[in-house]
Each structure stands twice: as C-alpha cells, then as structure tokens.
Design an enzyme around this catalytic site. Structure first.
Site, PDB file in Angstrom:
ATOM      1  N   SER A  81      42.134  41.226  38.013  1.00  0.00           N
ATOM      2  CA  SER A  81      42.298  42.459  37.451  1.00  0.00           C
ATOM      3  C   SER A  81      43.208  43.153  38.289  1.00  0.00           C
ATOM      4  CB  SER A  81      41.020  42.969  37.449  1.00  0.00           C
ATOM      5  OG  SER A  81      40.636  44.038  36.302  1.00  0.00           O
ATOM      6  N   ASP A 127      39.047  38.976  26.674  1.00  0.00           N
ATOM      7  CA  ASP A 127      39.151  40.052  27.751  1.00  0.00           C
ATOM      8  C   ASP A 127      38.991  41.524  27.137  1.00  0.00           C
ATOM      9  OD1 ASP A 127      39.661  41.614  29.884  1.00  0.00           O
ATOM     10  OD2 ASP A 127      40.980  40.303  30.768  1.00  0.00           O
ATOM     11  N   HIS A 159      36.889  39.042  30.653  1.00  0.00           N
ATOM     12  CA  HIS A 159      37.658  39.320  31.810  1.00  0.00           C
ATOM     13  C   HIS A 159      37.161  39.061  33.092  1.00  0.00           C
ATOM     14  CE1 HIS A 159      40.158  42.413  33.885  1.00  0.00           C
ATOM     15  NE2 HIS A 159      39.307  42.616  34.699  1.00  0.00           N
TER      16      HIS A 159
END
Length: 194
Positions: A81, A127, A159
């Site tokens: 991320s 995601d 995600h």
C-alpha cells in the site's frame, strides 16, 4: 557461505511490522537477508516511508550485526500500500537498488517514468483502497517500456492480500528477487512461463 542480497519490506498505512512479517522467513529461506520494518508512525505517507526504507537499507549494510554478510550492490525493496508507494519513491531516488516489489501500491504521483529499477507489481482484483485502475496500472504504464517490469493481478483478492501468507506473492517475489538481485537467469522461466 558468501555474501547475500538484502530486502527491506514496509507495511502499509496503519499497518504494523506484523502485517508483513510472514514474508521475512519465506524470503530468508531462499538466501536473502530480510528486514521487515515498522514505520516511525502508522500514519506515515509514502515519501516518508521511502526515506525510512532507505535508512533501513543503510542500517543493514553499514551497522547491522550481519552487515559483513550483505552485498551492498544487491539490495531490494518491497512494500504494501503506502509502503508500495514508498518503494516506488525510494527506487526513484536511488536507482542503484536492484529490484522493487510494490504490493497493492498507493501514491498520489502517477508518473514513475524516471524509475530504472526492475519492478514487480502485485495488484488485487477487488482492491477498494488502492484500485489498480487508478494506482498500479498508471504507475506500471508510466515505466519505460524497455525496463524489466511485471504486473500480476491476484484474482478475487482485496487490498490486504499482502498481509497474509500468500503462495502466489511468495513464489513470484522469490523469483523476481533471484532474477534481479542475485542475477540468476534461471528464474526468468518462472516469471515469464512460455
């Protein structure tokens, strides 16, 4: 015996070291020195994470108890991320890093055309945080077309797929690191099955 390549891995926004710790033993078992790191704050933005990733590499190669076993010319970064966005910023700032693996990466900058580090992108089909259409795809497409790069979409994944032991992430990460950190061309066949 001998020297080893090293990998530093950053968690994502609000994530702790424990969210990416599973990668440590998996990658280390294949001959890499691995540091799964905590960030200064769980709220650090990608560019701050980039500086922290570089500081962790510097620690590993200069001051760590295993510094004399690490080849400082064989370094890689991974991140989830905002850690993935930090990975991109770090390799943009330091082109000597041999390999990058941004996992479901998030960054506001969409143009990474100046990156020269071979990069493997992991994206997640569903995601909702860092949609691949608005993040990883533009990142990937902005890379020079002649640069070694790969884009792997995890079917049905969210995600947070990189936060849990994942055979697909492990398999392709190991192959990418072996190919570009260890310069072992035998692993190309696992990245580009023909």
């Amino acid at each position: 015996d001998g020297d080893f390549g090293a990998v530093v891995i950053s968690p994502g926004y609000t994530g702790t070291e424990s969210t990416i710790s599973w990668l440590g033993p998996r990658l280390a078992s294949q001959g890499f020195v691995v540091l799964t790191m905590a960030t200064n704050s769980i709220y650090d933005q990608p560019d701050s994470r980039a500086r922290q990733l570089q500081a962790a590499l510097d620690y590993l190669t200069d001051d760590s108890p295993v510094a004399d076993r690490i080849d400082p010319d064989r370094l890689a970064l991974m991140g989830h991320s905002m850690g993935g966005g930090g990975t991109l910023r770090a390799v943009d700032d330091n082109p000597d890093i041999k390999a990058a693996i941004p996992m479901t990466p998030w960054h506001l900058n969409l143009d990474w055309s100046s990156v020269s580090t071979p990069s493997l992108f992991f994206v997640a089909e569903v995601d909702a945080v860092s949609r691949h259409e608005t993040h990883a795809e533009p990142f990937y497409e902005s890379f020079d077309r002649d640069l070694p790069k790969a884009y792997l979409e995890l079917d049905g994944a969210s995600h947070f797929a990189p936060n849990y032991s994942n055979t697909t992430i492990a398999k392709y990460s190991i192959s990418w690191l072996k190919r570009f950190v260890d310069d072992d061309e035998r692993y190309t066949q696992f990245l580009c099955p023909g």
